[in-house]
Design a protein around this motif. Structure first.
Motif, PDB file in Angstrom:
ATOM      1  N   THR A   1       0.886  -1.011  -0.138  1.00 27.03           N
ATOM      2  CA  THR A   1       0.008   0.183   0.094  1.00 27.03           C
ATOM      3  C   THR A   1       0.965   1.313   0.041  1.00 27.03           C
ATOM      4  O   THR A   1       2.147   1.241   0.824  1.00 27.03           O
ATOM      5  N   VAL A   2       0.484   2.253  -0.731  1.00 23.42           N
ATOM      6  CA  VAL A   2       1.195   3.450  -0.857  1.00 23.42           C
ATOM      7  C   VAL A   2       0.322   4.407  -0.042  1.00 23.42           C
ATOM      8  O   VAL A   2      -0.851   4.609  -0.441  1.00 23.42           O
ATOM      9  N   LEU A   3       0.728   5.246   0.535  1.00 23.21           N
ATOM     10  CA  LEU A   3      -0.039   6.305   1.292  1.00 23.21           C
ATOM     11  C   LEU A   3       0.705   7.646   1.595  1.00 23.21           C
ATOM     12  O   LEU A   3       1.973   7.678   1.675  1.00 23.21           O
ATOM     13  N   GLY A   4       0.011   8.687   1.314  1.00 26.24           N
ATOM     14  CA  GLY A   4       0.652  10.001   1.300  1.00 26.24           C
ATOM     15  C   GLY A   4      -0.349  10.931   1.842  1.00 26.24           C
ATOM     16  O   GLY A   4      -1.495  10.984   1.304  1.00 26.24           O
ATOM     17  N   GLU A   5      -0.134  11.981   2.604  1.00 28.09           N
ATOM     18  CA  GLU A   5      -0.747  13.237   2.919  1.00 28.09           C
ATOM     19  C   GLU A   5      -0.403  14.594   2.378  1.00 28.09           C
ATOM     20  O   GLU A   5       1.013  14.656   2.268  1.00 28.09           O
ATOM     21  N   SER A   6      -1.258  15.353   1.989  1.00 28.88           N
ATOM     22  CA  SER A   6      -0.701  16.603   1.347  1.00 28.88           C
ATOM     23  C   SER A   6       0.182  16.422   0.080  1.00 28.88           C
ATOM     24  O   SER A   6      -0.385  15.622  -0.779  1.00 28.88           O
ATOM     25  N   ALA A   7       1.297  16.863  -0.106  1.00 29.97           N
ATOM     26  CA  ALA A   7       2.199  16.521  -1.098  1.00 29.97           C
ATOM     27  C   ALA A   7       2.203  15.191  -1.591  1.00 29.97           C
ATOM     28  O   ALA A   7       2.345  14.459  -2.521  1.00 29.97           O
ATOM     29  N   GLY A   8       2.187  14.343  -0.404  1.00 28.62           N
ATOM     30  CA  GLY A   8       2.369  12.825  -0.352  1.00 28.62           C
ATOM     31  C   GLY A   8       1.181  12.402  -1.161  1.00 28.62           C
ATOM     32  O   GLY A   8       1.238  11.502  -1.829  1.00 28.62           O
ATOM     33  N   GLY A   9       0.129  12.862  -0.958  1.00 34.74           N
ATOM     34  CA  GLY A   9      -1.188  12.533  -1.479  1.00 34.74           C
ATOM     35  C   GLY A   9      -1.132  12.683  -2.971  1.00 34.74           C
ATOM     36  O   GLY A   9      -1.593  11.989  -3.785  1.00 34.74           O
ATOM     37  N   MET A  10      -0.857  13.955  -3.183  1.00 32.71           N
ATOM     38  CA  MET A  10      -0.239  14.308  -4.674  1.00 32.71           C
ATOM     39  C   MET A  10       0.577  13.243  -5.355  1.00 32.71           C
ATOM     40  O   MET A  10       0.259  12.885  -6.384  1.00 32.71           O
ATOM     41  N   GLY A  11       1.623  12.840  -4.580  1.00 29.38           N
ATOM     42  CA  GLY A  11       2.659  11.697  -5.109  1.00 29.38           C
ATOM     43  C   GLY A  11       1.577  10.574  -5.317  1.00 29.38           C
ATOM     44  O   GLY A  11       1.957   9.954  -6.529  1.00 29.38           O
ATOM     45  N   VAL A  12       0.841  10.087  -4.453  1.00 30.42           N
ATOM     46  CA  VAL A  12       0.230   8.915  -4.540  1.00 30.42           C
ATOM     47  C   VAL A  12      -0.810   9.113  -5.627  1.00 30.42           C
ATOM     48  O   VAL A  12      -0.832   7.926  -6.720  1.00 30.42           O
ATOM     49  N   GLY A  13      -1.270  10.257  -6.108  1.00 30.25           N
ATOM     50  CA  GLY A  13      -2.286  10.361  -7.249  1.00 30.25           C
ATOM     51  C   GLY A  13      -1.467  10.325  -8.423  1.00 30.25           C
ATOM     52  O   GLY A  13      -1.639   9.740  -9.657  1.00 30.25           O
ATOM     53  N   THR A  14      -0.380  10.901  -8.589  1.00 29.06           N
ATOM     54  CA  THR A  14       0.772  10.915  -9.548  1.00 29.06           C
ATOM     55  C   THR A  14       1.251   9.331  -9.982  1.00 29.06           C
ATOM     56  O   THR A  14       1.085   8.693 -11.129  1.00 29.06           O
ATOM     57  N   LEU A  15       1.492   8.625  -8.848  1.00 26.53           N
ATOM     58  CA  LEU A  15       1.828   7.291  -8.947  1.00 26.53           C
ATOM     59  C   LEU A  15       0.753   6.220  -9.676  1.00 26.53           C
ATOM     60  O   LEU A  15       1.206   5.416 -10.237  1.00 26.53           O
ATOM     61  N   LEU A  16      -0.620   6.529  -9.315  1.00 29.01           N
ATOM     62  CA  LEU A  16      -1.556   5.917  -9.950  1.00 29.01           C
ATOM     63  C   LEU A  16      -1.521   5.975 -11.562  1.00 29.01           C
ATOM     64  O   LEU A  16      -2.160   5.338 -12.038  1.00 29.01           O
ATOM     65  N   GLY A  17      -1.193   7.122 -12.013  1.00 30.58           N
ATOM     66  CA  GLY A  17      -1.010   7.404 -13.282  1.00 30.58           C
ATOM     67  C   GLY A  17       0.231   7.296 -13.861  1.00 30.58           C
ATOM     68  O   GLY A  17       0.637   7.685 -15.010  1.00 30.58           O
ATOM     69  N   THR A  18       1.145   6.423 -13.195  1.00 33.87           N
ATOM     70  CA  THR A  18       2.701   6.267 -13.636  1.00 33.87           C
ATOM     71  C   THR A  18       2.880   4.971 -14.131  1.00 33.87           C
ATOM     72  O   THR A  18       2.794   4.179 -13.387  1.00 33.87           O
ATOM     73  N   PRO A  19       2.933   4.895 -15.595  1.00 32.07           N
ATOM     74  CA  PRO A  19       3.008   3.178 -15.721  1.00 32.07           C
ATOM     75  C   PRO A  19       4.230   2.533 -15.486  1.00 32.07           C
ATOM     76  O   PRO A  19       3.909   1.210 -14.880  1.00 32.07           O
ATOM     77  N   ALA A  20       5.209   3.111 -15.067  1.00 30.57           N
ATOM     78  CA  ALA A  20       6.464   2.295 -14.474  1.00 30.57           C
ATOM     79  C   ALA A  20       5.997   1.629 -13.110  1.00 30.57           C
ATOM     80  O   ALA A  20       6.810   0.877 -12.546  1.00 30.57           O
ATOM     81  N   ALA A  21       5.121   2.564 -12.298  1.00 33.23           N
ATOM     82  CA  ALA A  21       4.804   2.196 -11.126  1.00 33.23           C
ATOM     83  C   ALA A  21       3.625   1.268 -10.885  1.00 33.23           C
ATOM     84  O   ALA A  21       3.378   0.811  -9.460  1.00 33.23           O
ATOM     85  N   ARG A  22       3.089   0.972 -12.089  1.00 31.35           N
ATOM     86  CA  ARG A  22       1.806   0.180 -11.981  1.00 31.35           C
ATOM     87  C   ARG A  22       1.710  -1.047 -11.003  1.00 31.35           C
ATOM     88  O   ARG A  22       1.006  -1.470 -10.339  1.00 31.35           O
ATOM     89  N   LEU A  23       2.713  -2.005 -11.327  1.00 27.73           N
ATOM     90  CA  LEU A  23       2.911  -3.333 -10.767  1.00 27.73           C
ATOM     91  C   LEU A  23       3.629  -3.316  -9.374  1.00 27.73           C
ATOM     92  O   LEU A  23       3.901  -4.392  -8.735  1.00 27.73           O
ATOM     93  N   LEU A  24       4.010  -2.124  -8.830  1.00 27.72           N
ATOM     94  CA  LEU A  24       4.683  -2.029  -7.710  1.00 27.72           C
ATOM     95  C   LEU A  24       3.935  -1.890  -6.281  1.00 27.72           C
ATOM     96  O   LEU A  24       4.437  -2.058  -5.485  1.00 27.72           O
TER      97      LEU A  24
END
Length: 205
Positions: A17-40
Motif C-alpha cells: 500500500t502506498v500512502l501519502g498526505e498533502s504533497a504525499g497525497g499528490m504523489g500517490v495520485g501521480t503514481l496511480l497514473g505512472t506506468p512504471a509504478a503500476r505493478l509495484l
C-alpha cells in the motif's frame, strides 16, 4: 525496493500500500497514473492530495531556469547541480519557492496556487497527466481510499501569521492572488456567510 525487501520486515510483497498526505497525497495520485509504478503497489491512500498536481514541460523549464539562475548556472553548466553542496541547493529551492517570486509566475510560468516543484509530464516517465491516465482506467483494480484534513492549509499560513494580523485589505489582496479580480468580494462573502464570526485571518484559512 519495497517488493524485493518488504518480506524482511514482515510485509507481503504482493500487497503493498502506498500512502501519502498533502504533497504525499499528490504523489500517490501521480503514481496511480505512472506506468512504471503500476505493478509495484496494490492499494493506495491519498489524504489531502489528488492526481492533478503536475507541470507541463514549459512550466518545468521556467522553474529550472529560476533554480539555475539562483545558483549562477546556465543550462550548459547544469551538470554542476550534481556536485553542488546540499545547503546551497536548499537555499536556492527556498528562494525560488517564495510565492512572490515573479520568475516562476504569470504567463508561461505557474498559475495561481500551483506548487513550484512538481512532477513533469515529460512524455516518458509520465506520458500524460495522471488524472487523464486514471480517467482512462489505467489505475483500475487498485483500491483507493481518499480523505482530507480539517486544517491542512493552516501550516502554509503560519508564516503570514508571524508577520502580523491580517486586516480586510490584506485579505482582499491574498484572495486576489487566487480568484479573478471581479470575484474577490464574492469569494470572501461566501466564506464570511458560512463563518460570520470569523476574522480576516480565519476567512482566508
Amino acid at each position: 525496493w519495497v517488493p524485493e525487501n518488504i518480506a524482511g520486515f514482515g510485509g507481503a510483497p504482493g500487497n503493498v500500500t502506498v500512502l501519502g498526505e498533502s504533497a504525499g497525497g499528490m504523489g500517490v495520485g501521480t503514481l496511480l497514473g505512472t506506468p512504471a509504478a503500476r505493478l509495484l503497489f496494490h492499494r493506495a491512500v491519498a489524504q489531502g492530495g489528488a492526481c492533478a498536481n503536475v507541470h507541463a514541460p514549459a512550466a518545468a523549464e521556467t522553474v529550472t531556469a529560476a533554480v539555475l539562475d539562483e545558483l549562477d548556472l546556465t543550462p550548459a553548466s547544469a551538470d554542476a547541480l550534481l556536485t553542488a553542496p546540499v545547503d546551497q541547493l536548499l537555499r536556492s529551492q527556498a528562494a525560488v519557492d517564495v510565492p512572490t517570486d515573479r520568475r516562476v509566475r504569470g504567463e508561461g510560468g505557474l498559475g495561481p496556487g500551483a506548487l513550484t516543484f512538481q512532477p513533469v509530464v515529460d512524455g516518458d516517465t509520465l506520458p500524460r497527466p495522471p488524472i487523464e491516465s486514471v480517467r482512462a482506467g489505467d489505475a483500475a483494480g487498485v483500491p483507493l481510499m481518499v480523505g482530507t484534513t480539517a486544517d491542512e492549509w493552516n501550516i502554509f499560513h503560519l508564516q503570514s501569521r508571524i508577520a502580523g494580523t491580517l486586516d480586510e485589505d490584506g485579505l482582499r489582496r491574498r484572495v486576489g492572488r487566487l480568484a479573478p479580480a471581479d470575484r474577490v468580494d464574492d469569494v470572501i462573502d461566501v466564506y464570511r456567510h458560512a463563518e460570520p464570526d470569523a476574522d480576516p485571518d480565519d476567512v482566508l484559512c
